[in-house]
Every structure is written in structure tokens, then in C-alpha cells.
Design a protein around this motif. Structure first.
Motif, PDB file in Angstrom:
ATOM      1  N   LEU A   1       0.823  -1.207   0.000  1.00 58.11           N
ATOM      2  CA  LEU A   1       0.000   0.000   0.000  1.00 58.11           C
ATOM      3  C   LEU A   1       0.860   1.261   0.000  1.00 58.11           C
ATOM      4  O   LEU A   1       0.450   2.301  -0.512  1.00 58.11           O
ATOM      5  CB  LEU A   1      -0.915   0.004   1.230  1.00 58.11           C
ATOM      6  CG  LEU A   1      -1.968  -1.107   1.273  1.00 58.11           C
ATOM      7  CD1 LEU A   1      -2.640  -1.144   2.643  1.00 58.11           C
ATOM      8  CD2 LEU A   1      -3.003  -0.912   0.173  1.00 58.11           C
ATOM      9  N   ILE A   2       2.063   1.158   0.571  1.00 61.32           N
ATOM     10  CA  ILE A   2       2.955   2.316   0.650  1.00 61.32           C
ATOM     11  C   ILE A   2       3.723   2.522  -0.655  1.00 61.32           C
ATOM     12  O   ILE A   2       3.780   3.635  -1.196  1.00 61.32           O
ATOM     13  CB  ILE A   2       3.952   2.144   1.818  1.00 61.32           C
ATOM     14  CG1 ILE A   2       3.200   2.107   3.150  1.00 61.32           C
ATOM     15  CG2 ILE A   2       4.988   3.276   1.818  1.00 61.32           C
ATOM     16  CD1 ILE A   2       4.072   1.724   4.333  1.00 61.32           C
ATOM     17  N   GLN A   3       4.313   1.448  -1.167  1.00 62.19           N
ATOM     18  CA  GLN A   3       5.170   1.556  -2.352  1.00 62.19           C
ATOM     19  C   GLN A   3       4.476   1.109  -3.640  1.00 62.19           C
ATOM     20  O   GLN A   3       4.998   1.356  -4.727  1.00 62.19           O
ATOM     21  CB  GLN A   3       6.438   0.737  -2.144  1.00 62.19           C
ATOM     22  CG  GLN A   3       7.306   1.237  -0.997  1.00 62.19           C
ATOM     23  CD  GLN A   3       8.615   0.483  -0.888  1.00 62.19           C
ATOM     24  OE1 GLN A   3       8.827  -0.527  -1.555  1.00 62.19           O
ATOM     25  NE2 GLN A   3       9.520   0.962  -0.045  1.00 62.19           N
ATOM     26  N   GLY A   4       3.348   0.458  -3.516  1.00 65.62           N
ATOM     27  CA  GLY A   4       2.649  -0.027  -4.701  1.00 65.62           C
ATOM     28  C   GLY A   4       2.980  -1.486  -4.991  1.00 65.62           C
ATOM     29  O   GLY A   4       4.020  -2.000  -4.570  1.00 65.62           O
ATOM     30  N   ILE A   5       2.109  -2.136  -5.711  1.00 61.01           N
ATOM     31  CA  ILE A   5       2.286  -3.530  -6.099  1.00 61.01           C
ATOM     32  C   ILE A   5       2.780  -3.585  -7.541  1.00 61.01           C
ATOM     33  O   ILE A   5       2.452  -2.714  -8.358  1.00 61.01           O
ATOM     34  CB  ILE A   5       0.944  -4.291  -5.948  1.00 61.01           C
ATOM     35  CG1 ILE A   5       1.155  -5.800  -5.902  1.00 61.01           C
ATOM     36  CG2 ILE A   5      -0.032  -3.922  -7.047  1.00 61.01           C
ATOM     37  CD1 ILE A   5      -0.105  -6.560  -5.525  1.00 61.01           C
ATOM     38  N   CYS A   6       3.597  -4.561  -7.866  1.00 55.95           N
ATOM     39  CA  CYS A   6       4.178  -4.664  -9.203  1.00 55.95           C
ATOM     40  C   CYS A   6       3.093  -5.009 -10.229  1.00 55.95           C
ATOM     41  O   CYS A   6       2.362  -5.987 -10.059  1.00 55.95           O
ATOM     42  CB  CYS A   6       5.264  -5.740  -9.207  1.00 55.95           C
ATOM     43  SG  CYS A   6       6.010  -6.017 -10.832  1.00 55.95           S
ATOM     44  N   VAL A   7       2.963  -4.199 -11.260  1.00 52.14           N
ATOM     45  CA  VAL A   7       2.014  -4.477 -12.337  1.00 52.14           C
ATOM     46  C   VAL A   7       2.792  -4.785 -13.616  1.00 52.14           C
ATOM     47  O   VAL A   7       3.878  -4.246 -13.843  1.00 52.14           O
ATOM     48  CB  VAL A   7       1.034  -3.295 -12.568  1.00 52.14           C
ATOM     49  CG1 VAL A   7       0.153  -3.085 -11.349  1.00 52.14           C
ATOM     50  CG2 VAL A   7       1.792  -2.007 -12.893  1.00 52.14           C
ATOM     51  N   LYS A   8       2.231  -5.670 -14.443  1.00 50.22           N
ATOM     52  CA  LYS A   8       2.914  -6.138 -15.646  1.00 50.22           C
ATOM     53  C   LYS A   8       2.003  -6.032 -16.858  1.00 50.22           C
ATOM     54  O   LYS A   8       0.783  -5.869 -16.729  1.00 50.22           O
ATOM     55  CB  LYS A   8       3.348  -7.599 -15.451  1.00 50.22           C
ATOM     56  CG  LYS A   8       4.266  -7.817 -14.257  1.00 50.22           C
ATOM     57  CD  LYS A   8       4.647  -9.283 -14.090  1.00 50.22           C
ATOM     58  CE  LYS A   8       5.563  -9.498 -12.905  1.00 50.22           C
ATOM     59  NZ  LYS A   8       5.955 -10.923 -12.746  1.00 50.22           N
TER      60      LYS A   8
END
Length: 322
Positions: free
Chosen positions: A200-207
Motif C-alpha cells: 500500500l505504501i510503495q505499490g504492487i508490481c504491475v505487468k
């Protein structure tokens, strides 16, 4: 006669993951509790077979059934992001044996304060391990954050259970039996986001559709974590809501009053019956590989995608965890 493995893709889902039924079949396969008892050597064999299949160099004489079985073991025991072997207790295939014991005792020993505190602590310790094990591993979490998350979730569960126990002392007995579910639901709303706060702080990896990393999105993380919270509450809801009703009626029967020592084992067994179905159903509510429109992402990430792909990439994909 050797099987023709030409064109066989071991990572292709056996069932359509765009449909709820397809996802339930998929999770019914990989959350099979029997995989918990598979030896370390067999799990290592499964990983080797999966990796060899991906490279197209499977041993001569290998059958499709062997590869499918290897993939089942691999998916049940190895993390989809890192490929590392997960701890046994944290695997979703351990939800049935672990969950049935803990839930059964939470529902049985709800009358005394020490028992409530102890079993809520045990349950949240178990949940914290499961949440950490099944997180999106692309977003690391520090020991300090894990410790804070653990104590926050445990405190929330215990405080909810104790507070509601005090409020429902004069309520009908059935209401008191539902207190453990209220505590579990409240704690899930804290435990999961806290254990995965780094996403939630740094974001989740999206592809992109070809598994190429594009960037990190906090909005995608919020969606994924929300879906996991809903799934976990759904997983426990039928057993923790319906089982108290069943036990409330059974315990009034004359023969049940004579065998009170069997009440706890009976609740544990009945919890197991609920979880056999609810683990794959709850996991299958949402796809594990989520699809999200680019238009929903943060403006700066949208600009990055449009600059690289133009309008050819309308969606991004990410692993929401379980």
C-alpha cells in the motif's frame, strides 16, 4: 508409447480462470490438504519437473499426467512470485487442517475470558503467518513492520472478542456464540492490510500481458488486498455463523448432554467439512492474477504506459496474493 508433449504449456491453467467455476476447480486442486503430507523430496522433484517443462527438456517417457501432478504440487508449495518453497503452516493447503482445529476450539471455548484471549491469539498468529506467506513477494516487508502488524491484528481480535463478550453477557446464548466470528472478521480487516502494508505504501508490481514489469501501483495494491480480505472473511463465515446454530440445537439433546467431552471434537470435525468447500470457493471469488484497466492507475503510471505502449495496452496485470 511416449506422450506427445509438443505445444504443452505447463503454466497454462487447466480450467478457465475467467469464470468462477474454473477458479474453484483450480483452487480445489492446489489447496488439496493431502499435499501437506508430501515429502520434501517429492516437492523438489515437482519443482524440477516444472522447470524442465518450461525449458522443454522433460525426461524421455514423461507423461502429461506426471507433469500435471508436478504442477499441482508446485502450485501448492512454492510461491508464485519467487518460486521459493513456502512454510507448511502458511500454505493455503494447510487451511483445512489448521483452520478446522483453531476455528473449532474458538467456537467451543468462547465462554471464559482466558480461553477467548488464548484462542484469538492463536488464530491471529496463524493468520499472520498465512498472510505473510501468501503476500505479493515483490513488495518486501521489514521485521519491524511484521512485528507491528502482528501485534496490531492480535490486539484488535482480542479487544473485539473481549468487548463483545462483555456486551453480550445478557444476550441470548446464540449471540455469544457469534462473537468469535465478529472478532475474526474485524481482525482480518486489520491483519491483512497491516501484513501487506508495504504494497500500500510503495505499490504492487504491475505487468503487461507478456509478464514484462511496467511499474508499481498503490491503487492496484488496494484492490488486491481488499479482495483478499473479502475472500478470507467469506472462507470463515459459513462455518462460524451456521455451526453455532447447529451446536446450539444439538447441545439441547439429551444424549449430547451426556457426552460433553465430545463437543469440541465434533465442532472441529464440522469446521473441517465447511472448510473443505469454503477454502477453494473463497479463493476462487476473484482471479489470483488480476486484470486492471490502465485508466484506473495513478496518472504518472498511465503516462508511462501510454508513452511505451500507446493505446495497445489497455490493461495491466498483477498477483493479488491469497
Amino acid at each position: 508409447m511416449e506422450a506427445d508433449l509438443t505445444g504443452f504449456n505447463i503454466d497454462a491453467p487447466r480450467w478457465d480462470q475467467r469464470t468462477f467455476l474454473g477458479r474453484v476447480k483450480h483452487f480445489l486442486n492446489i489447496t488439496d490438504p493431502r499435499t501437506v503430507f508430501v515429502s520434501e523430496q517429492e516437492l523438489d522433484w515437482a519443482k524440477m519437473m516444472v522447470e524442465k517443462s518450461r525449458m522443454g527438456v522433460v525426461p524421455p517417457g514423461t507423461q502429461v499426467e506426471q507433469l500435471l501432478y508436478a504442477k499441482k504440487l508446485y502450485d501448492s508449495a512454492f510461491h508464485p512470485d519467487t518460486g521459493e518453497k513456502m512454510n507448511v503452516i502458511g500454505r493455503m493447503s494447510f487451511q483445512l487442517p489448521g483452520g478446522m482445529i483453531i476455528t473449532g476450539f474458538m467456537l467451543q471455548f468462547y465462554r471464559t475470558m482466558p480461553a477467548v484471549i488464548f484462542w484469538q491469539w492463536v488464530n491471529q498468529s496463524f493468520n499472520a503467518l498465512v498472510n505473510y506467506t501468501n503476500r505479493n513477494a515483490a513488495s518486501p516487508i521489514s521485521v519491524r513492520q511484521m512485528t507491528l502488524s502482528y501485534f496490531t491484528a492480535t490486539t484488535t481480535a482480542v479487544a473485539t472478542a473481549v468487548g463483545m463478550n462483555m456486551l453480550t453477557k445478557k444476550a441470548p446464548p446464540l449471540v455469544g456464540r457469534w462473537v468469535p466470528f465478529a472478532a475474526v472478521a474485524a481482525a482480518n480487516c486489520v491483519n491483512i492490510p497491516m501484513m501487506r502494508q508495504q504494497e500500500l505504501i510503495q505499490g504492487i508490481c504491475v505487468k503487461d500481458r507478456n509478464e514484462n514489469e511496467i511499474g508499481h501501483s498503490r491503487r492496484a495494491a488496494a484492490i488486491g488486498i481488499t479482495q483478499v480480505v473479502i475472500s478470507r472473511i467469506t472462507m470463515s463465515a459459513p462455518g462460524m455463523i451456521l455451526l453455532p446454530v447447529i451446536m446450539e440445537r444439538l447441545e439441547k439433546l439429551h444424549f449430547m448432554q451426556k457426552v460433553k467431552v465430545l463437543h469440541a471434537p465434533l465442532q472441529v470435525m464440522l469446521c473441517g467439512y465447511f472448510l473443505i468447500f469454503m477454502v477453494p470457493v473463497a479463493c476462487g471469488l476473484f482471479p489470483q492474477k488480476c486484470e486492471l484497466p490502465v485508466s484506473y492507475l495513478e496518472p504518472e503510471l498511465q503516462d508511462t504506459i501510454k508513452a511505451k505502449y500507446g493505446e495497445l495496452e489497455p490493461y495491466v496485470y498483477f498477483n493479488k496474493g491469497l
